[in-house]
Design an enzyme around this catalytic site. Structure first.
Site, mmCIF file in Angstrom:
data_model
loop_
_atom_site.group_PDB
_atom_site.id
_atom_site.type_symbol
_atom_site.label_atom_id
_atom_site.label_comp_id
_atom_site.label_asym_id
_atom_site.label_seq_id
_atom_site.Cartn_x
_atom_site.Cartn_y
_atom_site.Cartn_z
ATOM 1 N N ARG A 37 -8.911 0.016 -40.050
ATOM 2 C CA ARG A 37 -9.051 -0.924 -40.892
ATOM 3 C C ARG A 37 -7.805 -0.453 -41.334
ATOM 4 N NH1 ARG A 37 -12.509 -3.567 -40.520
ATOM 5 N NH2 ARG A 37 -14.665 -3.790 -40.806
ATOM 6 N N GLU A 57 -6.052 -7.476 -47.187
ATOM 7 C CA GLU A 57 -6.545 -8.834 -46.750
ATOM 8 C C GLU A 57 -6.935 -10.105 -47.662
ATOM 9 O OE1 GLU A 57 -8.821 -7.886 -43.529
ATOM 10 O OE2 GLU A 57 -7.681 -6.070 -42.607
ATOM 11 N N HIS A 106 -7.499 -10.520 -39.345
ATOM 12 C CA HIS A 106 -7.875 -9.933 -38.488
ATOM 13 C C HIS A 106 -9.445 -10.223 -38.279
ATOM 14 C CE1 HIS A 106 -10.778 -6.579 -40.933
ATOM 15 N NE2 HIS A 106 -11.741 -7.400 -39.969
HETATM 16 C C1 8YV Z 1 -15.802 -8.661 -39.332
HETATM 17 C C2 8YV Z 1 -14.785 -6.574 -38.386
HETATM 18 O O1 8YV Z 1 -15.955 -9.589 -38.763
HETATM 19 O O2 8YV Z 1 -17.495 -5.850 -37.748
HETATM 20 C C3 8YV Z 1 -16.060 -6.074 -38.514
HETATM 21 O O3 8YV Z 1 -16.401 -4.460 -38.979
HETATM 22 O O4 8YV Z 1 -14.030 -5.685 -38.798
HETATM 23 C C4 8YV Z 1 -15.382 -8.014 -38.356
HETATM 24 O O5 8YV Z 1 -15.446 -8.161 -36.667
HETATM 25 C C5 8YV Z 1 -15.495 -8.694 -40.274
HETATM 26 O O6 8YV Z 1 -14.964 -8.015 -41.283
HETATM 27 C C6 8YV Z 1 -15.625 -10.502 -40.991
HETATM 28 O O7 8YV Z 1 -17.216 -9.816 -41.413
#
Ligand code: 8YV
Length: 325
Positions: A237, A266, A285
């Site tokens: 993150r 983001e 992302h």
């Molecule tokens: C998500 C992610 O697809 O799963 C997670 O925590 O960071 C990504 O794979 C994204 O956050 C959208 O939901």
């Protein structure tokens, strides 16, 4: 009376049909804020929510007094008011496992791209700048045989390390709250303190979840400990890193290059210097963003919400304390 589900994530027709068999489903494709009047109007009668990216606020919860479960289409649940959900007896389900290998592929793509300057050199060719044999100005650094430092050694961290150790002959160091003896055995991984890992590793890859403890875990002090030749990769993150300190470290040559899938804000502002720096490979992302994996994540969320609303234990439950068998 059938229970009602509000679906605001990307679900396939087959997944919607699966939900339709047992529930009344209302879809809100692409919804990113709860301000949508139709969504607001539907909340009071909703029993389940399935989707991702929608901030779950206390105001939203107050508008949904019948809510029993939320199935997020993500493994991460930072930003979710977990304690409040538990207090209200609302189950929170996520999508671990199904995205592990894809996200590790993304991590390794960033390791290779940042180390071997893949994007920068491809742009060099595209611009027509390849006029003579390339020289030192275009050289990158090796990945194979180097020391990989994993900050966080959960499922995704282990999958990145496995690629490094078994595919690229890398030595693996890790820093993690708890020791991982099985992975030490499997990959020859060695546990280090955070600071000694940062000083020893050639390539540093961050995979910790965002929590109060990990927010801004990597800043000026940590970049100062890294080798000037270090390659820094973040697939966790954005807020785990102090982005201004990363920019300063890249500008000062305290680290050589960075591969980044995540950012403090983001979508990343076009004003940010990061995507314009030749030593940075920036992705939007996209860690889990493949057809196969996004479909598998949506399927897990559909299965989770169906089970939760039918009184069965969801496959992936975040707040065990809210579960009443
Ligand atoms: C998500 C992610 O697809 O799963 C997670 O925590 O960071 C990504 O794979 C994204 O956050 C959208 O939901």
């Amino acid at each position: 009376m059938q229970k009602r589900i509000l679906a605001y994530g990307r679900l396939s027709e087959a997944q919607l049909a699966q939900l339709d068999r047992d529930f009344e489903v209302q879809t809100f494709p692409g919804l990113e804020s709860a301000d949508d009047p139709a969504f607001l109007a539907a909340l009071p009668k909703a029993h389940g929510l399935v989707g991702s990216g929608l901030p779950i606020t206390l105001e939203l919860l107050d508008s949904a007094p019948n809510l029993e479960a939320i199935a997020t289409i993500s493994v991460g649940y930072d930003g979710m008011p977990v304690d409040e959900l538990t207090r209200r007896g609302i189950l929170l389900c996520n999508t671990p496992d199904v995205l592990t290998e894809t996200t590790a592929d993304t991590g390794f793509a960033l390791i290779l791209a940042a180390s071997r300057r893949v994007v920068e050199l491809a742009d060099f060719v595209r611009r027509g700048d390849w006029q003579a044999s390339i020289g030192e100005a275009q050289f990158g650094s090796d990945v194979h045989g180097k020391t990989l430092g994993m900050i966080g050694f959960g499922r995704i961290g282990a999958a990145v390390a496995r690629r490094g150790a078994l595919g690229f002959g890398m030595r693996v160091l890790y820093s993690n709250a708890s020791p991982k003896p099985a992975l030490e055995q499997e990959l020859g991984a060695e546990r280090r303190t955070h600071d000694s890992l940062l000083a020893e590793a050639d390539i540093i890859c961050v995979t910790v979840p965002l929590t109060a403890e990990t927010e801004h875990l990597i800043g000026a002090h940590e970049f100062g400990l890294m080798k000037p030749s270090a390659i820094f990769v973040n697939i966790a993150r954005g807020r785990v890193v102090r982005e201004a300190d990363l920019i300063a470290a890249l500008e000062k040559g305290q680290v050589r290059a960075a591969g980044l899938d995540v950012f403090e804000q983001e979508p990343l502002s076009p004003e940010s210097p990061l995507p314009h720096m030749p030593s940075v490979v920036a992705l939007p992302h996209a860690g889990s963003a493949t057809y196969e994996t996004r479909d598998a994540m949506a399927q897990r969320a559909v299965d989770n919400i169906s089970r939760a609303l039918q009184g069965q234990r969801p496959i992936s439950l975040v707040n065990e304390a809210a579960w009443r068998p």
